[in-house]
Design an enzyme around this catalytic site. Structure first.
Site, PDB file in Angstrom:
ATOM      1  N   PRO A  88      32.255  40.740  32.380  1.00 40.71           N
ATOM      2  CG  PRO A  88      34.081  39.442  33.065  1.00 40.71           C
ATOM      3  CD  PRO A  88      33.585  40.847  32.991  1.00 40.71           C
ATOM      4  CD  GLU A 115      42.216  42.822  38.243  1.00 45.82           C
ATOM      5  OE1 GLU A 115      41.709  43.536  37.348  1.00 45.82           O
ATOM      6  OE2 GLU A 115      43.447  42.673  38.393  1.00 45.82           O
ATOM      7  NE  ARG A 153      28.751  42.991   9.574  1.00 50.51           N
ATOM      8  CZ  ARG A 153      27.651  42.313   9.260  1.00 50.51           C
ATOM      9  NH1 ARG A 153      26.652  42.246  10.116  1.00 50.51           N
ATOM     10  NH2 ARG A 153      27.531  41.721   8.111  1.00 50.51           N
ATOM     11  CG  ASP A 168      24.769  39.582   8.356  1.00 55.12           C
ATOM     12  OD1 ASP A 168      25.245  39.500   7.222  1.00 55.12           O
ATOM     13  OD2 ASP A 168      24.864  40.571   9.089  1.00 55.12           O
TER      14      ASP A 168
HETATM   15 CL1  6GU Z   1      32.742  42.661  28.479  1.00 53.49          CL
HETATM   16  N1  6GU Z   1      34.871  42.007  29.849  1.00 53.49           N
HETATM   17  C1  6GU Z   1      35.788  41.137  30.300  1.00 53.49           C
HETATM   18  N2  6GU Z   1      36.769  41.574  31.113  1.00 53.49           N
HETATM   19  N3  6GU Z   1      35.776  39.849  30.020  1.00 53.49           N
HETATM   20  C2  6GU Z   1      34.798  39.441  29.209  1.00 53.49           C
HETATM   21  C3  6GU Z   1      33.816  40.287  28.698  1.00 53.49           C
HETATM   22  C4  6GU Z   1      33.889  41.591  29.050  1.00 53.49           C
HETATM   23  N4  6GU Z   1      32.971  39.575  27.953  1.00 53.49           N
HETATM   24  C5  6GU Z   1      33.433  38.330  27.980  1.00 53.49           C
HETATM   25  N5  6GU Z   1      34.506  38.234  28.753  1.00 53.49           N
END
Ligand code: 6GU
Length: 250
Positions: A88, A115, A153, A168
């Site tokens: 994230p 984590e 794709r 797209d």
């Molecule tokens: Cl790549 N990993 C995790 N654990 N949560 C996420 C993410 C990735 N992308 C958005 N939320």
């Protein structure tokens, strides 16, 4: 293209990657996917892959050693492929990033648990970090599948010639125009006349305008960077004007 995925849960990948277009891309030899279980690169008898963080606090942290060994083994002598940590904390995945990744011959994806991953993995082997959006998943696996789908794709030959990726949503910088197929009237709802007119130029113009209208209504942020003609900018100004009047009236 070759994609290597390092994960603690290889079982999660059967299904999404073994159906439909991704299945066919692999059968045609356009995509070769390799799953690697990080647990196979542990060196203790319990096959430990994570531990409590130094300094205390909750959660578990993925160990540096199995991850670095896995990347080094999978990468082999090929030093050129990006090594992408799914987290994230990464840069946000967009259609632009999908095109960028599709230009590589090979990608190595590391699925982190949410984590965290020992910081030294980043220092030693990671070359890029990607997130698929501002929310938290339990691990990078679903994110890896999203990326594999969006990138595959774009590989030439994966989609049929008549159904390219060029038009797209997002590739044009706009959302897509409304689509219709038979019947011409369903429960009193008719297909717009222009689509039945046979006038290709009029159809193209209508579609462009509806794409702009839809983008204006749903994702006006995209219009900041969309490539619009002078006439299309006037159309956008009319939409904005009509909305201003509606607001003034209410
Ligand atoms: Cl790549 N990993 C995790 N654990 N949560 C996420 C993410 C990735 N992308 C958005 N939320």
């Amino acid at each position: 293209m070759r994609i290597d995925i390092l994960t603690l849960f290889p079982g999660m990948f059967s299904g999404p990657l073994t159906e439909s277009i991704l299945k066919r891309a692999q059968e045609k030899g356009l995509l070769s996917l390799h799953l690697h279980n990080i647990r196979d690169y542990t060196s203790d008898k319990h096959h430990t892959t994570d531990d409590a963080p130094y300094g205390g606090g909750g959660g578990m942290v993925m160990l540096v050693e199995p991850l670095v060994r896995a990347v080094e083994d999978v990468r082999g002598a090929d030093q050129g492929a990006p090594v992408i940590l799914l987290t994230p904390q990464g840069r946000v995945f967009t259609q632009r990033v999908a095109y960028e990744l599709a230009a590589h011959e090979r990608l190595i994806l590391i699925c982190g648990r949410y984590e965290g991953v020992d910081e030294r993995v980043r220092q030693l082997v990671v070359t890029d970090e990607i997130s698929i959006g501002d929310y938290v998943l339990t691990g990078g696996e679903l994110a890896a599948m999203v990326i594999v789908d969006a990138v595959t794709r774009l590989i030439p030959g994966v989609l049929g010639a008549r159904w390219g990726a060029e038009e797209d949503s997002h590739a044009m910088g706009l959302l897509e125009y409304p689509h219709y197929t038979r019947p011409p009237v369903f429960r009193g709802l008719a297909v717009p006349d222009v689509l039945l007119s046979g006038d290709h130029q009029a159809v193209a113009r209508w579609r462009r305008r509806e794409a702009i209208r839809r983008t204006w209504e749903r994702r006006p942020d995209l219009l900041l960077t969309a490539d619009l003609s002078e006439e299309e900018r006037w159309f956008l100004a009319e939409l904005a004007e009509a909305e201003a009047q509606r607001r003034g009236a209410s």
